[in-house]
Design an enzyme around this catalytic site. Structure first.
Site, short mmCIF file in Angstrom:
data_model
loop_
_atom_site.label_atom_id
_atom_site.label_comp_id
_atom_site.label_asym_id
_atom_site.label_seq_id
_atom_site.Cartn_x
_atom_site.Cartn_y
_atom_site.Cartn_z
N HIS A 1 0.91 -1.14 0.00
CA HIS A 1 0.00 0.00 0.00
C HIS A 1 0.95 1.19 0.00
O HIS A 1 1.94 1.19 0.74
CB HIS A 1 -0.84 0.07 1.27
N ASP B 1 2.23 2.07 3.24
CA ASP B 1 3.22 1.26 3.96
C ASP B 1 4.58 1.95 3.91
O ASP B 1 5.40 1.81 4.82
CB ASP B 1 3.39 -0.13 3.30
C1 XUL Z 1 -7.00 -7.89 3.53
C2 XUL Z 1 -6.10 -8.05 2.38
C3 XUL Z 1 -5.31 -6.86 2.04
C4 XUL Z 1 -5.11 -6.66 0.59
C5 XUL Z 1 -4.33 -5.43 0.24
O1 XUL Z 1 -7.65 -9.04 3.88
O2 XUL Z 1 -6.00 -9.10 1.80
O3 XUL Z 1 -4.09 -6.96 2.70
O4 XUL Z 1 -4.44 -7.75 0.04
O5 XUL Z 1 -4.98 -4.28 0.62
#
Ligand code: XUL
Ligand code: MN
Length: 378
Positions: free
Chosen positions: A54, A57
């Protein structure tokens, strides 16, 4: 054998997986914070070829532009030094309390704009890191209070949001693709884009369906009580498998995010079989959490374990494919089909007596997985 085959496979982890500190709704974190740059180098040092993130992050929300650029420069330098690449970017449109009622579906127009602004800023970050995919898991795009919003209105808001984002990405025209990661619930009571099937149907309603795909996650499928391999198969069949999140999960529970291989080995085997036999070229991305009992050191055991589990299962897939008895059984099964003459009368009821082959076939899968059948011999 394991080493030779891995050359064409790229293993990837979400930065958030190794940065996860082991907190849960009932308890405080177990591990101290891990810096994103250390996460990148640690992943590279323990066998990962790629990472996802993300944008948040790496770049804390509210960072100034110079601070963002400094962090991006540092990340790119770390990538160059270690050879690791970025295969997908997304945005954390779930942690900030402002998104508690949804990102793209919030009942507040200004929150929806805020979610769009987050996604657009993160798309920019993805571009600057060379990410070929922007993956959206809209973790807050659901509800607990169904009276608060019509699900049709929610889907229209999602449609408008994804159309705008796809358009925004296309304007930058460097081939970045957009994907949606479904999940049935958590943190919301229910999420609108719940499974691969929902997402495929939803994509068909968008202005640029050809630019949008799906990222199934094995745990999310199991949470919905679905077979993870069938979820992946639907995405592959539709030409929409833009990514995959590998992990493990006991069905119908809260999001456990267990390490790959941590539960349901047979389901994992059939997912790996699909990816390998279909020669799916994308990165094998892990999205799991180190156990909450794991310390800072153990995080790297988690990374090595996920990769090794995939390699072992891929080797089992090869063993299954090359096993002479498996081949013979599959040959016989195919023959039933070849014998079928469309003009022939349907077999009289009660005359089909072939299903016993499946008993042996299923048992051979078990033996191969248990390691009690050495290289194709009983
Ligand atoms: C949540 C999930 C997230 C996504 C990225 O369950 O899987 O970590 O992969 O936002
Ligand atoms: Mn995921």
């Amino acid at each position: 054998m394991l080493g030779g085959e891995t050359a064409q496979r790229r293993f990837s982890f979400g930065l958030w997986t190794v940065m996860n500190r082991g907190a849960d709704p009932f308890g405080a974190p177990t591990r101290s914070p891990l810096d994103p740059l250390q996460a990148i180098s640690g992943l590279a040092a323990h066998g990962a070829h790629a990472f996802e993130l993300h944008a948040e992050d790496l770049i804390p929300p509210g960072s100034s532009l110079p601070e963002r650029d400094r962090l991006l420069r540092a990340a790119r330098q770390r990538m160059e030094d270690t050879g690791i690449v970025c295969v997908a970017c997304g945005s954390d449109v779930f942690s900030d309390p402002i998104f508690k009622d949804g990102g793209l579906v919030s009942n507040e127009a200004r929150v929806r704009r805020q979610a769009m602004a987050r996604y657009m800023a993160a798309i920019e970050v993805g571009h600057l890191l060379g990410a070929p995919l922007f993956n959206i898991w809209g973790g807050r795009d659901g509800a607990e209070v169904d009276a608060s919003r019509s699900p049709i209105d929610a889907l229209k808001r999602l449609r408008d949001g994804f159309n705008e984002l796809a358009e925004y990405i296309a304007r930058q025209s460097d081939g970045m693709r957009l994907s949606i990661e479904p999940k049935p619930n958590e943190p919301r009571g229910d999420l609108y884009l719940a499974t691969v099937g929902h997402v495929l149907a939803f994509i068909a309603t968008l202005d640029r369906p050809e630019h949008v795909g799906v990222v199934p996650e094995l745990a999310h499928a199991a949470m919905a009580g679905l077979h993870p391999a069938y979820e992946v198969a639907h995405a592959l069949y539709a030409g929409k498998l833009f990514g995959v999140h590998l992990n493990a999960q006991r069905p119908l529970r809260f999001d456990q995010d267990l390490r790959f291989g941590g539960a349901n080995l047979k389901d994992s085997f059939f997912v790996v079989q699909l990816l390998e036999e279909e020669n799916w070229p994308g990165p094998r991305s892990f999205d799991a959490h180190p156990y909450r009992t794991t310390d800072e050191q153990g995080v790297w055991e988690f990374v090595k374990g996920c990769i090794r589990a995939y390699q072992i299962l891929a080797e089992k897939v090869r063993q299954f494919r090359e096993d002479p008895e498996v081949q013979e059984l599959l040959h016989q099964i195919r023959q039933w089909d070849e014998m079928a003459d469309p003009h022939e009368a349907a077999a009289p009821e009660g005359s089909v007596r072939r299903v016993f082959l499946y008993e042996r076939l299923d048992h051979l899968v078990f033996e191969i997985l248990m390691g009690t059948r050495s290289s194709g011999r009983g």
